[in-house]
Design a protein around this motif. Structure first.
Motif, PDB file in Angstrom:
ATOM      1  N   GLY A 100      -8.653  -9.233  -1.173  1.00 12.56           N
ATOM      2  CA  GLY A 100      -9.799  -8.530  -0.634  1.00 12.56           C
ATOM      3  C   GLY A 100     -10.451  -7.647  -1.681  1.00 12.56           C
ATOM      4  O   GLY A 100     -10.012  -7.569  -2.834  1.00 12.56           O
ATOM      5  N   LYS A 101     -11.512  -6.954  -1.267  1.00 13.48           N
ATOM      6  CA  LYS A 101     -12.228  -6.056  -2.168  1.00 13.48           C
ATOM      7  C   LYS A 101     -12.606  -4.788  -1.416  1.00 13.48           C
ATOM      8  O   LYS A 101     -12.780  -4.798  -0.200  1.00 13.48           O
ATOM      9  N   SER A 102     -12.726  -3.709  -2.139  1.00 10.87           N
ATOM     10  CA  SER A 102     -13.046  -2.428  -1.524  1.00 10.87           C
ATOM     11  C   SER A 102     -14.458  -2.429  -0.951  1.00 10.87           C
ATOM     12  O   SER A 102     -15.412  -2.870  -1.601  1.00 10.87           O
ATOM     13  N   PHE A 103     -14.571  -1.907   0.269  1.00 11.82           N
ATOM     14  CA  PHE A 103     -15.899  -1.760   0.869  1.00 11.82           C
ATOM     15  C   PHE A 103     -16.314  -0.275   0.938  1.00 11.82           C
ATOM     16  O   PHE A 103     -17.253   0.086   1.659  1.00 11.82           O
ATOM     17  N   LYS A 104     -15.649   0.561   0.165  1.00  6.78           N
ATOM     18  CA  LYS A 104     -15.952   1.985   0.178  1.00  6.78           C
ATOM     19  C   LYS A 104     -17.419   2.262  -0.123  1.00  6.78           C
ATOM     20  O   LYS A 104     -18.073   3.059   0.553  1.00  6.78           O
ATOM     21  N   LEU A 115      -8.601  -3.906   3.309  1.00  4.43           N
ATOM     22  CA  LEU A 115      -8.161  -2.556   3.653  1.00  4.43           C
ATOM     23  C   LEU A 115      -7.366  -1.877   2.539  1.00  4.43           C
ATOM     24  O   LEU A 115      -7.628  -0.714   2.209  1.00  4.43           O
ATOM     25  N   THR A 116      -6.393  -2.580   1.955  1.00  2.00           N
ATOM     26  CA  THR A 116      -5.590  -1.947   0.901  1.00  2.00           C
ATOM     27  C   THR A 116      -6.440  -1.533  -0.288  1.00  2.00           C
ATOM     28  O   THR A 116      -6.369  -0.379  -0.727  1.00  2.00           O
ATOM     29  N   PRO A 117      -7.267  -2.422  -0.865  1.00  2.37           N
ATOM     30  CA  PRO A 117      -8.107  -1.948  -1.983  1.00  2.37           C
ATOM     31  C   PRO A 117      -9.089  -0.855  -1.579  1.00  2.37           C
ATOM     32  O   PRO A 117      -9.376   0.056  -2.369  1.00  2.37           O
ATOM     33  N   THR A 118      -9.595  -0.900  -0.347  1.00  6.48           N
ATOM     34  CA  THR A 118     -10.515   0.143   0.110  1.00  6.48           C
ATOM     35  C   THR A 118      -9.808   1.493   0.194  1.00  6.48           C
ATOM     36  O   THR A 118     -10.341   2.522  -0.262  1.00  6.48           O
ATOM     37  N   ILE A 119      -8.603   1.513   0.754  1.00  2.73           N
ATOM     38  CA  ILE A 119      -7.858   2.770   0.879  1.00  2.73           C
ATOM     39  C   ILE A 119      -7.471   3.306  -0.494  1.00  2.73           C
ATOM     40  O   ILE A 119      -7.555   4.515  -0.752  1.00  2.73           O
ATOM     41  N   LEU A 120      -7.059   2.430  -1.393  1.00  4.48           N
ATOM     42  CA  LEU A 120      -6.753   2.878  -2.758  1.00  4.48           C
ATOM     43  C   LEU A 120      -7.990   3.470  -3.413  1.00  4.48           C
ATOM     44  O   LEU A 120      -7.920   4.482  -4.126  1.00  4.48           O
ATOM     45  N   ASP A 121      -9.125   2.847  -3.177  1.00  9.16           N
ATOM     46  CA  ASP A 121     -10.395   3.344  -3.713  1.00  9.16           C
ATOM     47  C   ASP A 121     -10.720   4.714  -3.131  1.00  9.16           C
ATOM     48  O   ASP A 121     -11.136   5.638  -3.839  1.00  9.16           O
ATOM     49  N   LEU A 173       0.805  -1.221   0.000  1.00 11.01           N
ATOM     50  CA  LEU A 173       0.000   0.000   0.000  1.00 11.01           C
ATOM     51  C   LEU A 173       0.839   1.272   0.000  1.00 11.01           C
ATOM     52  O   LEU A 173       0.574   2.184  -0.805  1.00 11.01           O
ATOM     53  N   PRO A 174       1.836   1.423   0.879  1.00  8.22           N
ATOM     54  CA  PRO A 174       2.595   2.683   0.864  1.00  8.22           C
ATOM     55  C   PRO A 174       3.318   2.925  -0.448  1.00  8.22           C
ATOM     56  O   PRO A 174       3.422   4.073  -0.899  1.00  8.22           O
ATOM     57  N   VAL A 175       3.807   1.867  -1.077  1.00  9.90           N
ATOM     58  CA  VAL A 175       4.498   2.024  -2.356  1.00  9.90           C
ATOM     59  C   VAL A 175       3.516   2.442  -3.449  1.00  9.90           C
ATOM     60  O   VAL A 175       3.806   3.324  -4.266  1.00  9.90           O
ATOM     61  N   LEU A 176       2.340   1.822  -3.460  1.00  8.62           N
ATOM     62  CA  LEU A 176       1.331   2.179  -4.458  1.00  8.62           C
ATOM     63  C   LEU A 176       0.872   3.617  -4.284  1.00  8.62           C
ATOM     64  O   LEU A 176       0.661   4.341  -5.269  1.00  8.62           O
TER      65      LEU A 176
END
Length: 493
Positions: free
Chosen positions: A343-347, A324-330, A125-128
């Protein structure tokens, strides 16, 4: 504009299996786009060994956590949030990658001779976020490796037991001209060293000190007032240790409050997403290092001022730290390939109390310390939960700090039959399968795996578990029927 996925369930299933099978083993570029300075700031605040049992917002009327309670009053409280492994390093690798540890090589602890480390081609996540224009910074507990995978641009220094001091060290980041991602990780309320007390029945300190910490009000608790969770024995030793645990949690709360005050003073609170979670449950036998509910069902409170959500809302979706990672990216509006994460984004469902399609989570634990090999896989579907203890023929291993805990030693030295609601022998010697109906048995005390009335449920969950292991390329899939198709030849071609 984000990518549109195919609508066909069959296509989705086929693509998912093919793409997930490469996670952690083959280099794949992740496409990210440069973000503008209008992107939201993100604070991910992670405590160490903090369960839902010790937060006012989750129903504890004794503990003093006014700042975390305020976050819940202004945001969304998730009631069914799960880590995938109740072990510090293994859990943190999942938080920062969106991938199960069995797929990244993050099987257990990183430090000392444990030396578990993620594959060097994992994109964290931090790198992305850095690649998409964010300033990234971390402070406090790290506990992941290698640094090249989990790289942050800034590493801030402070006493990880003094969250007020930690907050003060974040001033420059909070005032950044660029959108920032701050990874704020406390050592509290982890048990404090030394783990073994002298005499044995003294409570562990949980990092508390008689002289206290500069800038922190010392909040103490009377052992007779604490709430003893049902999975623990209601003994003097338990109560004294829980009182110390509460004190450590209250120190977290003060640092969190300090950080929020500083954020507001910058004027960026209206454009900053704040997430509070823990890596695993409380550091007591029956919680940490287990896959029982007290070990993996954790606090998750999120405030997203940009989402126009109803304040003080609750969300009952079953979400996982892989999400968490896909949600934060979203949330950061970073373009990514959703198939690169387990995982998948829950935004989009944050504002829904009971969103459809969020009724299943998985867990995967293999090691804690390297001497604690006890792989377990879990599927929870609605209210049914299946645990497979892959090494069920061996005695359940103890984390060194939990073995020394006076809460455990009181039971062990007295040769008592029960530890909480579970027999000691059942805690130490587990069957291969444990099946629970959480709606009728929230304490997971009645194993239904051998009940003929639940044979169909058991078989259905076994099939789900096998499919999950295949989809996420779990090496321990081989333990079902010796199918070694996921393994390489051992020969360099």
């Amino acid at each position: 504009m984000k990518k549109q996925l195919f609508n066909s369930p069959v296509i989705i299933l086929v693509l998912s299996v093919l793409l997930f099978s490469n996670c952690g083993t083959k280099e794949k570029p992740t496409q990210v786009e440069e973000q503008s300075n209008n992107s939201p700031n993100i604070i991910l605040f992670v405590s160490d060994d903090h369960g839902t049992d010790a937060i006012g917002a989750y129903g504890n009327k004794v503990i003093k956590t006014p700042n975390l309670d305020q976050l819940a009053a202004e945001g969304v409280r998730f009631n069914n949030a799960y880590c995938t492994s109740a072990s510090c390093a293994a859990s943190r690798s999942v938080i920062l990658t969106g991938l199960y540890g069995h797929a990244t090589g993050s099987y257990g602890h990183v430090h000392d001779y444990h030396h578990f480390s993620s594959y060097d081609n994992i994109k964290s996540l931090p790198v992305l976020l850095e690649n998409s224009g964010y300033e990234t910074a971390r402070i406090g507990k790290y506990h992941v490796a290698p640094e090249s995978v989990y790289h942050f641009q800034k590493v801030l220094e402070a006493d990880p037991r003094n969250t007020v001091e930690m907050a003060e060290q974040c001033k420059e980041v909070l005032n950044s001209d660029k959108p920032f991602f701050l990874y704020f990780c406390t050592d509290d309320p982890h048990r404090g060293a030394p783990f073994e007390s002298d005499p044995w029945n003294l409570p562990n300190s949980f990092g508390n000190k008689k002289e206290g910490y500069e800038g922190v009000e010392t909040i103490t608790y009377d052992p007779k007032d604490v709430v003893v969770p049902s999975f623990l024995p209601d003994s003097q030793e338990s109560r004294e240790e829980i009182a110390q645990y509460y004190q450590s949690v209250s120190r977290i709360d003060q640092g969190f409050g300090k950080l929020m005050k500083m954020l507001k003073e910058t004027g960026k609170d209206k454009n900053t997403i704040v997430i509070y979670i823990s890596d695993n449950g409380m550091a007591f036998p029956g919680a940490k290092t287990t896959v029982y509910e007290p070990g993996i069902k954790l606090p998750c409170i999120i405030k997203d001022p940009l989402a126009n959500l109803k304040v003080g809302s609750v969300n009952n979706a079953l979400v996982s730290w892989t999400d968490l990672t896909p949600t934060i990216l979203d949330m950061a509006d970073v373009t990514y390939d959703s198939n690169e994460f387990h995982g998948k984004s829950f935004k989009k469902i944050m504002g829904e109390e009971n969103p459809k399609g969020w009724n299943e989570v998985y867990a995967s634990h293999t090691f804690h310390e390297i001497t604690m090999y006890y792989p377990m896989r879990v599927v929870r579907n609605k209210n049914y939960k299946l645990i497979r203890n892959i090494a069920w023929r061996q005695e359940y291993p103890f984390a060194s700090d939990l073995w020394a805990a006076s809460t455990w030693q009181e039971v062990y030295r007295s040769d008592k039959e029960f530890f909480g609601k579970r027999k000691v022998k059942d805690y130490l010697f587990r069957p291969e399968f444990e099946l629970f109906d959480l709606s009728n048995d929230p304490d997971e005390s009645k194993n239904l795996a051998n009940d003929k009335n639940y044979a169909e449920v058991l078989e259905a969950l076994k099939n789900k578990m096998k499919a999950f292991q295949l989809k996420t390329k779990d090496p321990w899939l081989i333990t079902w029927d010796h199918d070694n198709s996921l393994q390489g030849t051992g020969v360099n071609l």
